[in-house]
Design an enzyme around this catalytic site. Structure first.
Site, PDB file in Angstrom:
ATOM      1  N   THR A 142      -4.378  -2.503  -4.923  1.00  0.00           N
ATOM      2  CA  THR A 142      -5.213  -1.355  -4.539  1.00  0.00           C
ATOM      3  C   THR A 142      -6.418  -1.208  -5.466  1.00  0.00           C
ATOM      4  O   THR A 142      -6.374  -1.656  -6.622  1.00  0.00           O
ATOM      5  CB  THR A 142      -4.349  -0.075  -4.604  1.00  0.00           C
ATOM      6  OG1 THR A 142      -5.193   1.068  -4.555  1.00  0.00           O
ATOM      7  CG2 THR A 142      -3.551   0.024  -5.913  1.00  0.00           C
ATOM      8  N   ASP A 143      -7.445  -0.541  -4.965  1.00  0.00           N
ATOM      9  CA  ASP A 143      -8.609  -0.256  -5.825  1.00  0.00           C
ATOM     10  C   ASP A 143      -8.276   0.792  -6.893  1.00  0.00           C
ATOM     11  O   ASP A 143      -9.026   0.965  -7.851  1.00  0.00           O
ATOM     12  CB  ASP A 143      -9.818   0.199  -4.982  1.00  0.00           C
ATOM     13  CG  ASP A 143      -9.572   1.456  -4.159  1.00  0.00           C
ATOM     14  OD1 ASP A 143      -8.445   1.997  -4.188  1.00  0.00           O
ATOM     15  OD2 ASP A 143     -10.517   1.900  -3.469  1.00  0.00           O
ATOM     16  N   GLU A 144      -7.133   1.489  -6.737  1.00  0.00           N
ATOM     17  CA  GLU A 144      -6.823   2.591  -7.660  1.00  0.00           C
ATOM     18  C   GLU A 144      -6.559   2.093  -9.081  1.00  0.00           C
ATOM     19  O   GLU A 144      -6.605   2.858 -10.036  1.00  0.00           O
ATOM     20  CB  GLU A 144      -5.656   3.432  -7.117  1.00  0.00           C
ATOM     21  CG  GLU A 144      -5.958   3.905  -5.709  1.00  0.00           C
ATOM     22  CD  GLU A 144      -5.032   4.983  -5.158  1.00  0.00           C
ATOM     23  OE1 GLU A 144      -4.370   5.671  -5.943  1.00  0.00           O
ATOM     24  OE2 GLU A 144      -4.997   5.115  -3.924  1.00  0.00           O
ATOM     25  N   TYR A 150       1.468   5.791  -9.838  1.00  0.00           N
ATOM     26  CA  TYR A 150       1.334   4.765  -8.785  1.00  0.00           C
ATOM     27  C   TYR A 150       0.370   3.674  -9.232  1.00  0.00           C
ATOM     28  O   TYR A 150       0.710   2.481  -9.231  1.00  0.00           O
ATOM     29  CB  TYR A 150       0.847   5.411  -7.475  1.00  0.00           C
ATOM     30  CG  TYR A 150       0.322   4.410  -6.457  1.00  0.00           C
ATOM     31  CD1 TYR A 150       1.161   3.451  -5.903  1.00  0.00           C
ATOM     32  CD2 TYR A 150      -1.021   4.422  -6.069  1.00  0.00           C
ATOM     33  CE1 TYR A 150       0.665   2.520  -4.981  1.00  0.00           C
ATOM     34  CE2 TYR A 150      -1.521   3.498  -5.149  1.00  0.00           C
ATOM     35  CZ  TYR A 150      -0.664   2.553  -4.607  1.00  0.00           C
ATOM     36  OH  TYR A 150      -1.148   1.633  -3.706  1.00  0.00           O
ATOM     37  N   LYS A 175       0.984  -0.352 -10.059  1.00  0.00           N
ATOM     38  CA  LYS A 175       0.304  -1.443  -9.343  1.00  0.00           C
ATOM     39  C   LYS A 175      -0.498  -2.296 -10.343  1.00  0.00           C
ATOM     40  O   LYS A 175      -0.516  -3.524 -10.234  1.00  0.00           O
ATOM     41  CB  LYS A 175      -0.633  -0.890  -8.262  1.00  0.00           C
ATOM     42  CG  LYS A 175       0.053  -0.243  -7.075  1.00  0.00           C
ATOM     43  CD  LYS A 175       0.917  -1.188  -6.254  1.00  0.00           C
ATOM     44  CE  LYS A 175       0.124  -2.206  -5.474  1.00  0.00           C
ATOM     45  NZ  LYS A 175       0.998  -3.006  -4.556  1.00  0.00           N
TER      46      LYS A 175
HETATM   47  P1  NAD Z   1       4.004   1.860   2.972  1.00  0.00           P
HETATM   48  O1  NAD Z   1       4.556   2.862   2.011  1.00  0.00           O
HETATM   49  O2  NAD Z   1       3.614   2.304   4.335  1.00  0.00           O
HETATM   50  O3  NAD Z   1       5.045   0.652   3.154  1.00  0.00           O
HETATM   51  C1  NAD Z   1       5.730   0.079   2.078  1.00  0.00           C
HETATM   52  C2  NAD Z   1       6.855  -0.769   2.625  1.00  0.00           C
HETATM   53  O4  NAD Z   1       7.553  -1.355   1.510  1.00  0.00           O
HETATM   54  C3  NAD Z   1       7.904   0.025   3.422  1.00  0.00           C
HETATM   55  O5  NAD Z   1       8.223  -0.664   4.606  1.00  0.00           O
HETATM   56  C4  NAD Z   1       9.103   0.100   2.483  1.00  0.00           C
HETATM   57  O6  NAD Z   1      10.344   0.153   3.167  1.00  0.00           O
HETATM   58  C5  NAD Z   1       8.950  -1.194   1.713  1.00  0.00           C
HETATM   59  N1  NAD Z   1       9.616  -1.132   0.393  1.00  0.00           N
HETATM   60  C6  NAD Z   1       9.501  -0.142  -0.535  1.00  0.00           C
HETATM   61  N2  NAD Z   1      10.277  -0.429  -1.605  1.00  0.00           N
HETATM   62  C7  NAD Z   1      10.870  -1.626  -1.346  1.00  0.00           C
HETATM   63  C8  NAD Z   1      11.760  -2.454  -2.080  1.00  0.00           C
HETATM   64  N3  NAD Z   1      12.230  -2.094  -3.293  1.00  0.00           N
HETATM   65  N4  NAD Z   1      12.164  -3.621  -1.533  1.00  0.00           N
HETATM   66  C9  NAD Z   1      11.714  -4.001  -0.300  1.00  0.00           C
HETATM   67  N5  NAD Z   1      10.888  -3.249   0.440  1.00  0.00           N
HETATM   68  C10 NAD Z   1      10.454  -2.074  -0.089  1.00  0.00           C
HETATM   69  O7  NAD Z   1       2.780   1.192   2.200  1.00  0.00           O
HETATM   70  P2  NAD Z   1       1.382   0.674   2.768  1.00  0.00           P
HETATM   71  O8  NAD Z   1       0.438   1.794   2.808  1.00  0.00           O
HETATM   72  O9  NAD Z   1       1.616  -0.147   3.981  1.00  0.00           O
HETATM   73  O10 NAD Z   1       0.944  -0.283   1.555  1.00  0.00           O
HETATM   74  C11 NAD Z   1       1.349  -1.647   1.518  1.00  0.00           C
HETATM   75  C12 NAD Z   1       0.784  -2.304   0.273  1.00  0.00           C
HETATM   76  O11 NAD Z   1      -0.635  -2.199   0.271  1.00  0.00           O
HETATM   77  C13 NAD Z   1       1.259  -1.653  -1.025  1.00  0.00           C
HETATM   78  O12 NAD Z   1       1.482  -2.673  -1.968  1.00  0.00           O
HETATM   79  C14 NAD Z   1       0.085  -0.771  -1.444  1.00  0.00           C
HETATM   80  O13 NAD Z   1       0.049  -0.624  -2.839  1.00  0.00           O
HETATM   81  C15 NAD Z   1      -1.077  -1.592  -0.926  1.00  0.00           C
HETATM   82  N6  NAD Z   1      -2.286  -0.820  -0.558  1.00  0.00           N
HETATM   83  C16 NAD Z   1      -2.192   0.263   0.254  1.00  0.00           C
HETATM   84  C17 NAD Z   1      -3.359   0.960   0.624  1.00  0.00           C
HETATM   85  C18 NAD Z   1      -3.300   2.137   1.565  1.00  0.00           C
HETATM   86  O14 NAD Z   1      -4.326   2.815   1.751  1.00  0.00           O
HETATM   87  N7  NAD Z   1      -2.186   2.430   2.212  1.00  0.00           N
HETATM   88  C19 NAD Z   1      -4.601   0.554   0.117  1.00  0.00           C
HETATM   89  C20 NAD Z   1      -4.650  -0.581  -0.729  1.00  0.00           C
HETATM   90  C21 NAD Z   1      -3.488  -1.253  -1.055  1.00  0.00           C
HETATM   91  P1  TYD Z   2      -4.018   9.943   0.073  1.00  0.00           P
HETATM   92  O1  TYD Z   2      -4.037   9.701   1.541  1.00  0.00           O
HETATM   93  O2  TYD Z   2      -2.773  10.443  -0.560  1.00  0.00           O
HETATM   94  O3  TYD Z   2      -4.518   8.592  -0.620  1.00  0.00           O
HETATM   95  P2  TYD Z   2      -4.886   8.291  -2.193  1.00  0.00           P
HETATM   96  O4  TYD Z   2      -4.448   9.404  -3.022  1.00  0.00           O
HETATM   97  O5  TYD Z   2      -4.096   7.045  -2.453  1.00  0.00           O
HETATM   98  O6  TYD Z   2      -6.354   8.061  -2.205  1.00  0.00           O
HETATM   99  O7  TYD Z   2      -5.173  10.983  -0.288  1.00  0.00           O
HETATM  100  C1  TYD Z   2      -6.525  10.742   0.059  1.00  0.00           C
HETATM  101  C2  TYD Z   2      -7.367  11.868  -0.508  1.00  0.00           C
HETATM  102  O8  TYD Z   2      -7.016  13.094   0.158  1.00  0.00           O
HETATM  103  C3  TYD Z   2      -7.112  12.114  -1.989  1.00  0.00           C
HETATM  104  O9  TYD Z   2      -8.346  12.485  -2.612  1.00  0.00           O
HETATM  105  C4  TYD Z   2      -6.162  13.286  -2.019  1.00  0.00           C
HETATM  106  C5  TYD Z   2      -6.549  14.095  -0.774  1.00  0.00           C
HETATM  107  N1  TYD Z   2      -5.439  14.822  -0.113  1.00  0.00           N
HETATM  108  C6  TYD Z   2      -5.569  16.182   0.155  1.00  0.00           C
HETATM  109  O10 TYD Z   2      -6.608  16.824  -0.150  1.00  0.00           O
HETATM  110  N2  TYD Z   2      -4.527  16.833   0.763  1.00  0.00           N
HETATM  111  C7  TYD Z   2      -3.371  16.193   1.105  1.00  0.00           C
HETATM  112  O11 TYD Z   2      -2.434  16.842   1.650  1.00  0.00           O
HETATM  113  C8  TYD Z   2      -3.253  14.788   0.846  1.00  0.00           C
HETATM  114  C9  TYD Z   2      -2.008  14.032   1.201  1.00  0.00           C
HETATM  115  C10 TYD Z   2      -4.330  14.137   0.223  1.00  0.00           C
END
Ligand code: NAD
Ligand code: TYD
Length: 380
Positions: free
Chosen positions: A138-140, A186, A190
């Protein structure tokens, strides 16, 4: 670099982004075997993959990535030559309440996978040829950026300013060489997992790639993250809890564009490299929320402004990062990737999906699916 067909393990394939990646690979590479390894936590849902679950090149295994022996067994028995690692605990608010689960899965789980892959690939005569461990991050991990330029003037987010406009304005972006500076449990977990992946490359020559992507949105996202939570709340007439003043800025990418980037990088990326993925699409939270409200009201036939009163400012998230913004020019210039959708189109597509799939939302918010899978897989 790995060429299909091959046996590819995708971790976290029952989650939001993982399910899009699994679907893309199962459909696009019928000669490859796609093994989805997922623990099915609250965020994992096999309903996300109903359309491909019976395809002959797809297999699901319920397992915990932190279980080293199990990872060794899965990789050996399925003769895995490529790994795309998405499994993770992914929600910042949960990490603030329960950091240990994040360290266990994101750090120890990634380490277990790296070790299991290395041990198996060490048994090949040609060792790491054609193998790849691709870690999705992630970019975070880069920390937080300012929302003003060096003169202290606020950047024109949400005004459809182009990437060049933003660059010219002088605000900073995350590049592949930006120093890691994670703030939340988080992002710290990561960042740590990214370091382990690079350590396995630098120490053992394991072929690895790391990509750092901006915030994703689209179908199948669990309604705890901003966009699906707010769509659902607007539909239910519930308050929209905006953290702080709603001034934080996020850079949004449609999930299918992320999945396409992952496919491209898996096949054409350079082992040892890092790629940032993002579509130069920054929005201040409150501006994005207004677009969401407008889109939901329009698509549900309500007059504009009907749901505006749901906006509720609440206490800010602890350690809330102000701004994320990805410079993805390396990926665009070296591998020719570009996002396919304008943000308003992507949001409209997403809102339509949630309107057409109310059962999916009811199911994941009621907890019924967790009970169902607990029963179904408890003896495996
Ligand atoms: P998500 O929470 O929707 O899905 C995570 C999946 O991992 C789930 O299916 C869960 O069951 C599985 N999981 C969790 N713990 C596990 C374990 N111990 N063993 C096996 N499986 C396990 O997450 P997402 O939003 O789809 O993100 C997927 C990846 O992309 C993550 O690594 C996240 O850090 C990265 N990512 C997410 C975003 C975003 O905006 N959602 C952005 C950049 C990177
Ligand atoms: P989120 O979807 O949790 O992603 P991330 O924290 O990984 O960027 O949140 C996106 C943005 O929205 C973040 O600045 C936090 C804000 N946010 C709210 O203001 N209210 C909410 O209920 C949630 C879940 C997020």
């Amino acid at each position: 670099m790995p060429q299909s067909p091959q046996n590819i393990m995708i971790t976290g394939g029952a989650g939001f982004i993982g399910s899009h990646v699994v679907r893309l690979f199962v459909n696009k590479y019928p000669e490859s075997k796609i093994v989805n390894v997922d623990k099915l936590t609250y965020a994992g849902n096999l309903n996300n993959l109903k359309d491909i679950e019976n395809k002959p090149n797809y297999k699901f295994i319920k397992a915990d990535i932190a279980d080293l022996d199990k990872m060794r067994e899965i990789i050996r028995e399925n003769d895995i030559t490529g790994i795309i690692h998405l499994a993770a605990e992914s929600h910042v608010d949960r990490s603030i309440k329960d950091p240990f689960t994040f360290a266990r899965t994101n750090v120890m789980g990634t380490l277990a996978l790296l070790q299991a892959a290395k041990e198996y690939w060490d048994t090949f005569a040609d060792k790491y040829d054609g193998k790849l461990f691709y870690h999705i991050s992630t970019d975070e991990v880069y920390g937080a950026l300012e929302i003003t330029n060096p003169e202290g003037v606020k950047a024109p987010f949400t005004t459809k300013a182009s990437a060049d406009d933003h660059m010219a304005f002088g605000v900073e972006f995350f590049t592949e060489t930006t120093k890691y500076d994670p703030h939340s449990p988080y992002s710290a977990s990561k960042a740590s997992s990214d370091h382990f992946v690079r350590a396995y490359h630098d120490t053992y020559d394991l072929p690895t790639i790391v990509t750092n992507c901006s915030n994703n949105y689209g179908p199948y996202q669990f309604p705890e993250k901003l966009i699906p939570l707010f769509i659902n709340n607007i539909l239910q007439g519930r308050n929209l809890p905006v953290y702080g003043k709603g001034e934080n800025v996020r850079d949004w990418l449609f999930v299918e564009d992320h999945a396409r980037a992952i496919d491209l990088i898996f096949h054409e990326g350079k082992p040892g490299d890092t790629y940032n993925i993002g579509g130069f699409n920054e929005w201040k939270n409150i501006e994005l929320i207004k677009v969401l409200i407008k889109t939901v009201d329009k698509l549900t036939g309500k007059p504009e402004g009907t749901s505006d009163h749901l906006i509720t400012y609440v206490t800010d998230r602890l350690g809330h990062d102000m701004r994320y913004a990805i410079d993805s020019r390396k990926l665009q210039e070296e591998l020719g990737w570009e996002p396919s959708l304008q943000f308003e189109e992507g949001i409209e597509k997403t809102v339509k999906w949630y309107l057409d799939n109310k059962d999916w939302v009811d199911n994941v918010t009621s907890g019924d699916y967790e009970k169902y899978y607990d029963k179904m897989y408890s003896n495996r």
